[in-house]
Write a protein that holds these residues in place. Structure first.
Motif, short mmCIF file in Angstrom:
data_model
loop_
_atom_site.label_atom_id
_atom_site.label_comp_id
_atom_site.label_asym_id
_atom_site.label_seq_id
_atom_site.Cartn_x
_atom_site.Cartn_y
_atom_site.Cartn_z
N UNK A 122 -157.59 -43.15 -29.76
CA UNK A 122 -156.65 -44.06 -30.42
C UNK A 122 -155.78 -43.29 -31.41
N UNK A 123 -156.41 -42.48 -32.26
CA UNK A 123 -155.67 -41.73 -33.27
C UNK A 123 -154.77 -40.67 -32.62
N UNK A 124 -155.24 -40.04 -31.55
CA UNK A 124 -154.41 -39.05 -30.86
C UNK A 124 -153.20 -39.72 -30.22
N UNK A 125 -153.42 -40.83 -29.55
CA UNK A 125 -152.32 -41.57 -28.92
C UNK A 125 -151.32 -42.03 -29.99
N UNK A 126 -151.85 -42.52 -31.09
CA UNK A 126 -151.01 -42.96 -32.20
C UNK A 126 -150.14 -41.81 -32.71
#
Length: 180
Positions: A60-64
């Protein structure tokens, strides 16, 4: 990179309008996107084939962090973690003001771009961010700098200690000093 990232819980009726609006614009404008909602309400059932699914926290944080723009809107409460995750990731926020008492709030056209809770202006705001990459990147950087200056654990603790010391000393607290 992804142009728009929207991963949210079905925790406020306004989020249904937001998901519909963002999905329609992403498809119409052929934007790279990530769409996810944890519980698909009936009025969004036609989007089921396009919902990519929940991500683990690291993904999630990487995609964000690979995203240019992300909308931020309140959930069951008025606060949402996403308003802190997005600027931390260096992502430009399309931001629905939660009407909370937040010291040093994110300011419209300084740290993010505000939109109305009914999503009536999301199309025009997203279009503006799409066609003004330099300004979008400036907003994202300013939002991240503002977050690191005023909204880290250290900054918040210092803020609380400062207020407590002033009150103990009998000083009057001026809300304007804290961006309120």
């Amino acid at each position: 990179s992804i142009y728009i990232f929207l991963s949210l819980g079905y925790t406020h009726e306004g989020r249904v309008h937001l998901m519909r609006t963002i999905a329609d614009l992403a498809f119409k404008w052929n934007l790279e996107h990530w769409l996810d909602i944890d519980a698909l309400p009936a009025e969004l059932s036609d989007l089921k084939p396009f919902i990519q699914g929940r991500l683990g926290w690291l993904d999630y944080m990487q995609k964000q962090s690979q995203t240019k723009v992300t909308p931020v809107m309140r959930g069951f409460g008025r606060d949402t973690l996403h308003q802190w995750e997005a600027p931390q990731s260096g992502t430009c926020m399309l931001y629905c003001d939660p009407n909370l008492y937040i010291p040093y709030p994110f300011e419209d056209q300084e740290h993010c771009l505000y939109f109305q809770e009914d999503c009536s202006d999301v199309r025009s705001k997203l279009s503006y961010l799409l066609t003004n990459a330099k300004w979008r990147e400036q907003l994202a950087k300013a939002g991240q700098a503002w977050l690191y200056k005023y909204h880290t654990n250290k900054a918040r603790a210092a803020y609380m200690i400062d207020i407590a010391q002033r009150m103990i000393g009998g000083q009057t607290i001026d809300p304007a000093e804290f961006g309120l």
